[in-house]
Motif scaffolding. Structure first.
Motif, PDB file in Angstrom:
ATOM      1  N   GLN A 104      16.078  19.865 -60.892  1.00  0.00           N
ATOM      2  CA  GLN A 104      17.103  20.745 -61.464  1.00  0.00           C
ATOM      3  C   GLN A 104      17.199  22.047 -60.675  1.00  0.00           C
ATOM      4  OE1 GLN A 104      16.049  21.279 -65.591  1.00  0.00           O
ATOM      5  NE2 GLN A 104      16.655  19.212 -66.167  1.00  0.00           N
ATOM      6  N   PRO A 105      18.240  22.201 -59.845  1.00  0.00           N
ATOM      7  CA  PRO A 105      18.438  23.476 -59.144  1.00  0.00           C
ATOM      8  C   PRO A 105      18.844  24.568 -60.127  1.00  0.00           C
ATOM      9  CG  PRO A 105      20.285  21.989 -58.756  1.00  0.00           C
ATOM     10  CD  PRO A 105      19.259  21.200 -59.505  1.00  0.00           C
ATOM     11  N   ALA A 106      18.577  25.793 -59.753  1.00  0.00           N
ATOM     12  CA  ALA A 106      18.824  26.927 -60.651  1.00  0.00           C
ATOM     13  C   ALA A 106      20.285  27.363 -60.597  1.00  0.00           C
ATOM     14  CB  ALA A 106      17.908  28.090 -60.290  1.00  0.00           C
ATOM     15  N   ASP A 107      21.145  26.616 -61.256  1.00  0.00           N
ATOM     16  CA  ASP A 107      22.571  26.953 -61.338  1.00  0.00           C
ATOM     17  C   ASP A 107      22.776  27.899 -62.521  1.00  0.00           C
ATOM     18  OD1 ASP A 107      25.280  27.007 -60.984  1.00  0.00           O
ATOM     19  OD2 ASP A 107      25.645  24.996 -61.778  1.00  0.00           O
ATOM     20  N   VAL A 108      22.299  29.135 -62.343  1.00  0.00           N
ATOM     21  CA  VAL A 108      22.244  30.117 -63.437  1.00  0.00           C
ATOM     22  C   VAL A 108      22.859  31.427 -62.991  1.00  0.00           C
ATOM     23  CG1 VAL A 108      20.703  31.355 -65.035  1.00  0.00           C
ATOM     24  CG2 VAL A 108      20.118  29.033 -64.283  1.00  0.00           C
ATOM     25  N   GLN A 109      23.508  32.135 -63.922  1.00  0.00           N
ATOM     26  CA  GLN A 109      24.124  33.426 -63.622  1.00  0.00           C
ATOM     27  C   GLN A 109      23.733  34.476 -64.662  1.00  0.00           C
ATOM     28  OE1 GLN A 109      28.401  33.229 -62.670  1.00  0.00           O
ATOM     29  NE2 GLN A 109      28.230  30.995 -62.683  1.00  0.00           N
ATOM     30  N   SER A 278      26.034  19.096 -59.751  1.00  0.00           N
ATOM     31  CA  SER A 278      25.531  20.442 -59.467  1.00  0.00           C
ATOM     32  C   SER A 278      24.300  20.777 -60.305  1.00  0.00           C
ATOM     33  CB  SER A 278      26.626  21.489 -59.730  1.00  0.00           C
ATOM     34  OG  SER A 278      26.942  21.567 -61.105  1.00  0.00           O
ATOM     35  N   MET A 279      24.084  20.021 -61.385  1.00  0.00           N
ATOM     36  CA  MET A 279      22.964  20.325 -62.280  1.00  0.00           C
ATOM     37  C   MET A 279      21.781  19.375 -62.106  1.00  0.00           C
ATOM     38  SD  MET A 279      24.930  21.116 -65.850  1.00  0.00           S
ATOM     39  CE  MET A 279      25.520  19.421 -65.919  1.00  0.00           C
ATOM     40  N   ASN A 280      22.051  18.160 -61.672  1.00  0.00           N
ATOM     41  CA  ASN A 280      21.004  17.143 -61.602  1.00  0.00           C
ATOM     42  C   ASN A 280      20.833  16.633 -60.174  1.00  0.00           C
ATOM     43  OD1 ASN A 280      20.802  16.942 -64.596  1.00  0.00           O
ATOM     44  ND2 ASN A 280      22.860  16.070 -64.403  1.00  0.00           N
ATOM     45  N   GLN A 281      19.608  16.395 -59.793  1.00  0.00           N
ATOM     46  CA  GLN A 281      19.364  15.806 -58.487  1.00  0.00           C
ATOM     47  C   GLN A 281      17.983  15.144 -58.486  1.00  0.00           C
ATOM     48  OE1 GLN A 281      19.629  19.392 -55.959  1.00  0.00           O
ATOM     49  NE2 GLN A 281      17.454  19.196 -55.590  1.00  0.00           N
ATOM     50  N   LEU A 282      17.674  14.437 -57.427  1.00  0.00           N
ATOM     51  CA  LEU A 282      16.377  13.788 -57.273  1.00  0.00           C
ATOM     52  C   LEU A 282      16.050  13.812 -55.785  1.00  0.00           C
ATOM     53  CD1 LEU A 282      14.314  11.317 -56.810  1.00  0.00           C
ATOM     54  CD2 LEU A 282      14.244  12.384 -59.050  1.00  0.00           C
ATOM     55  N   THR A 283      15.221  14.768 -55.395  1.00  0.00           N
ATOM     56  CA  THR A 283      14.880  14.925 -53.987  1.00  0.00           C
ATOM     57  C   THR A 283      13.474  15.488 -53.876  1.00  0.00           C
ATOM     58  OG1 THR A 283      15.557  15.956 -51.899  1.00  0.00           O
ATOM     59  CG2 THR A 283      15.915  17.226 -53.912  1.00  0.00           C
ATOM     60  N   PHE A 284      12.797  15.162 -52.787  1.00  0.00           N
ATOM     61  CA  PHE A 284      11.467  15.717 -52.539  1.00  0.00           C
ATOM     62  C   PHE A 284      11.154  15.664 -51.053  1.00  0.00           C
ATOM     63  CE2 PHE A 284       6.857  16.082 -54.081  1.00  0.00           C
ATOM     64  CZ  PHE A 284       7.064  17.366 -54.557  1.00  0.00           C
ATOM     65  N   GLU A 285      12.116  16.145 -50.278  1.00  0.00           N
ATOM     66  CA  GLU A 285      11.963  16.219 -48.835  1.00  0.00           C
ATOM     67  C   GLU A 285      11.066  17.415 -48.479  1.00  0.00           C
ATOM     68  OE1 GLU A 285      13.062  13.891 -46.886  1.00  0.00           O
ATOM     69  OE2 GLU A 285      14.169  12.842 -48.469  1.00  0.00           O
TER      70      GLU A 285
END
Length: 326
Positions: A104-109, A278-285
């Motif tokens: 979850q990237p920080a898509d926050v304001q 923009s809210m959800n992802q699955l990565t671990f590079e």
């Protein structure tokens, strides 16, 4: 002797078969609010986990930090959107957990109500600022950014915790002067009009002088499970990826599911579906791991998180295995 050896071999085979079967059963916990609610609903209602050979038991938590406590106590095996700050703190205390993905990237304001006399983040000193509950990643990142970029120490403002809908209500009732809200929530606001004072992404770039976006949620797992059965976690990763892909290509179906199963109003469900990627992802590079390590360093330097964590906290074994078998 041959009969004894054969019996022993069969017994050992049965033992390992039972262990293997047991390993396929995974208890998955998530916070039943915010971003996790929508993604969790789709994951739970679709059969992607079953298709990957995972028999999942879902456990919902009303508190954002509860999945971390459940991992520590052994009540669950895995959480797909665990609060990063809580993972850092728990790992520093010796809790046997590991991160297996950034989710979850920080898509926050930072926002204030329209018409507010506050026009910049520098003016939040001595003010009430609403965020997700204390200890959550949003609260920790907000506190860090205010302190490091705007010289507002934690003691210089009052943090008011709550879930997203509660924080919006606080803004309407003027119980807080400003709030850190997800872009999703801001878009869902109907009666309340707000003005953005800055995003976590932009503030983080200013702080770190990099283009990396911080994370608020990660995939966390009991160390024992990923150490002994990385293939099981890899199967979960495969299911999480399938859920992401399905949600991106079926926004109308996502909206319907959220209305039926999560009781979201149609407008809110449609907005959630439109912001799925923009809210959800699955990565671990390696770049993701570097960003997480940088976040930990910044949190510790600012005093918002205590203690060091080992490099073994970032375990990409299951992620690599999932990539190989994908």
């Amino acid at each position: 002797m041959k009969k004894i050896l054969m019996a022993a071999t069969l017994a050992a085979g049965a033992f390992f078969a039972l262990n293997s079967a047991a390993a396929e059963k995974v208890r998955i916990g998530y916070w039943s609010s915010g971003v996790s609610l929508g993604y969790g609903t789709v994951l739970e209602e679709k059969d992607f986990l079953a298709k990957h050979g995972i028999q999942a038991e879902f456990i919902h938590f009303p508190d954002v930090n509860a999945p971390i406590k459940a991992l520590a106590s052994g009540s669950i095996d895995l959480a797909f959107g665990a609060p990063l700050a809580g993972v850092f703190s728990s790992a520093a205390e010796g809790v046997p957990i590991k991160i297996f993905a950034a989710t979850q990237p920080a898509d926050v304001q930072f926002v204030v109500p329209q018409g507010s006399p506050i026009t910049s983040l520098d003016q939040l000193k001595d003010k009430k600022v609403g965020t997700s509950p204390a200890g959550s990643s949003v609260a920790v990142i907000a506190t860090t950014l205010l302190q490091e970029n705007h010289h507002i120490k934690p003691a210089d403002f009052q943090l008011i915790g709550g879930n997203e809908s509660r924080l919006a209500q606080f803004l309407v009732q003027k119980q807080v002067d400003a709030a850190a809200l997800r872009s999703l929530t801001i878009e869902q606001l109907d009666e309340l009009k707000v003005i953005s004072l800055g995003s976590f992404a932009d503030e983080w770039k200013r702080l770190t002088h990099s283009d990396a976006v911080p994370y608020i949620g990660v995939g966390a797992v009991r160390s024992e499970l990923i150490d002994q059965h990385p293939e099981v976690v890899a199967k979960v990763i495969g299911a999480l990826r399938d859920t992401l892909a399905w949600g991106a290509s079926h926004p109308q179906d996502v909206s319907k599911l959220l209305q039926q199963k999560a009781n979201l109003p149609a407008r809110d469900a449609n907005i959630y579906a439109s912001r799925w990627n923009s809210m959800n992802q699955l990565t671990f590079e390696p770049t993701d791991i570097a960003t997480l390590k940088r976040q930990h360093d910044v949190f510790v330097a600012s005093g918002t998180v205590q203690g060091n964590v080992p490099d073994s906290l970032y375990d990409d074994a299951a992620y690599k295995l999932a990539n190989t078998s994908h």
